[in-house]
Design an enzyme around this catalytic site. Sequence first.
Site, PDB file in Angstrom:
ATOM      1  N   ASP A 262      -9.530  -2.331   4.785  1.00 37.45           N
ATOM      2  CA  ASP A 262      -9.618  -3.355   4.300  1.00 37.45           C
ATOM      3  C   ASP A 262     -10.034  -4.793   4.352  1.00 37.45           C
ATOM      4  O   ASP A 262     -10.866  -4.927   5.241  1.00 37.45           O
ATOM      5  CB  ASP A 262      -7.588  -3.858   5.572  1.00 37.45           C
ATOM      6  CG  ASP A 262      -7.097  -4.979   4.934  1.00 37.45           C
ATOM      7  OD1 ASP A 262      -6.464  -5.215   4.655  1.00 37.45           O
ATOM      8  OD2 ASP A 262      -7.258  -5.843   6.343  1.00 37.45           O
ATOM      9  N   GLU A 297     -10.976  -2.455   0.317  1.00 37.81           N
ATOM     10  CA  GLU A 297     -10.641  -3.694  -0.677  1.00 37.81           C
ATOM     11  C   GLU A 297     -11.200  -4.624  -0.263  1.00 37.81           C
ATOM     12  O   GLU A 297     -12.193  -4.832   1.118  1.00 37.81           O
ATOM     13  CB  GLU A 297      -9.082  -3.646   0.133  1.00 37.81           C
ATOM     14  CG  GLU A 297      -9.011  -5.413  -0.831  1.00 37.81           C
ATOM     15  CD  GLU A 297      -7.712  -6.143   0.667  1.00 37.81           C
ATOM     16  OE1 GLU A 297      -7.089  -6.685   0.185  1.00 37.81           O
ATOM     17  OE2 GLU A 297      -7.835  -5.854   1.293  1.00 37.81           O
TER      18      GLU A 297
END
Length: 605
Positions: A262, A297
């Site tokens: 993330d 990401e």
Amino acid sequence: MRRAHAMPFGAEMTAGGTRFALWAPTAQDVSLLLDGAEIPMPEAQGGWREFVAPSARAGSRYGFRIDGKLVVPDPASRWQPDDVHGLSQVIDPRAYDWSDAGWKGRPWEETVLYELHVGTVTREGTFAALTGKLDALKETGITAIEFMPIADFPGRRGWGYDGVLPFAPDAAYGAPDDLKRLIDRAHVIGMMVFLDVVYNHFGPSGNYLHAYAEKFFTDRHQTPWGAGINFDGTNGRTVRDFFVHNALYWLEEYHIDGLRLDAVHAILDDSETHILGEIATRARNAFPDREIHLVLENDANEARWLERGRDHRPKLYTAQWNDDLHHCWHTLLTGESDGYYVDYAVRLLERLGRALAEGFVYQGEGSAHRQGEPRGEPSKHLPPSAFISFLQNHDQIGNRAYGDRLTSLTPPERLSLARAGLLLAPQIPLIFMGEEWASSTPFLFFVDFSDDEPLAKAVREGRRREFAAFRSFGEHGEVREIPDPTREDSLRQSCLDWSEATLEPHAGALAETRTLLAIRQREIVPLTLTRFRGAAYREPEPGVLDVVWQFDGGTLRLLANFSDAGAEVQLDESLHLIWQSPGIVRDESVSLPSWAGLFAKGTAG
């Protein structure tokens, strides 16, 4: 088959007893609390505390008392039955007998990702309940499920991005063996399992590291959540090991097939070898005989992490979520142009074409949304499989004021064309849970903070401020109150209703998804398994997009008319159609009605 990952911290069951190890360099005094007893833990070299307890067994409860006062859980706890503030429980990872000894994974190009939130993908919100849905997902054409973060977070409900104990599956979803049974079953039916992990910060409630390991963090780096994690300073080696082992732990002990890291743009590290590089290298070296897929990401659009080697396989990271491509589709489908969508509203088809052909829209250009700041690196040389595409995901639905899905924002015929554009383009497609049948269920933001906690007020007010930048949300907010993320109802409203899939118009959307995914496996995957030769895009006339991808195995072409009028385009007779919208007529040229398109293939050479 029994599996366990050995690591230098946490509770490890050995032949001589259970070893408890805690890194507490800034604590004056540490004692082990074990099944009601308290045992001093003298300091060893480098701030470590260690004790081997012959009597400790699987199921023993333990924690650590810091400086005679604060009782904390193990930061490397394998399970927290009583949540993040309670005692940890000793787990014997070898107690579970796996049945997937022959599972080595699947090639990345075969991936169709299904992102889900364990707590809302079923009404029960458990690993066990999700296990019962795997066969239905396989029948749809899903080849991989991806969990939103499951690391232990405060309370019984949350998205998981505020986790604080990254080795412990959250007890709200079930026990560790429930998760292993889920993964085991997925592998038995040929389905991969991915996990979203958060290595850029810890959540605000239940993180006790500051009490005994202040050196875990550094003021030299500031993130949106405060002081950065100390990957590159004094004592950084132990901090790095904590996260490297976390990645290896999920890949080995839980036999996970891939990780999604993330918001890595918020991982700040000035080391000669960035922690991202170390994690990827260690993971690939540890499992050379398995298909391990590592996904980023990364808002910075750094193509450097996605480079391929001479064998055309990823050197470090397999792919990145392509927000640029999503933002183009979303702006095109909804007409929204506020917030970050302002970067895509101008020359929209050109930008969509570039994203489909080259990966990133922003490859070093200045961003208007960021006041002209350059963003991104060149990505044209990368294969389409280096990018994950999506029309919706947890962020793009849940970070809207009312958790709106595209089904409520755009006409079905437009969504149908975009669905084909997602599932038949050579990028790796991601579907958000329920999207396959055009679910009407919103996906709201939710947390579990009580009203008397300052965090509850901060979350509510922060949510309202966040939407002030979006005119459309502000206008709606004057009429309809933004849902309170601290209320349990925000979770309940977000639970999927699987019975919808049998009713129209949802059954029709599901049938369409299944048809497209069958075409993908038959026609698209074989192409993408061959070497990528390049791609190009053009606008042959206003509102019409033409994208061509070249592979050693042949050519793939997308023609789509996004205008309000019909269009006539030329299509090489050597290309054969693999999918087309209703109403298309192919004669000497191709007649494309408004919001219609086709995919065609050609042979190599």
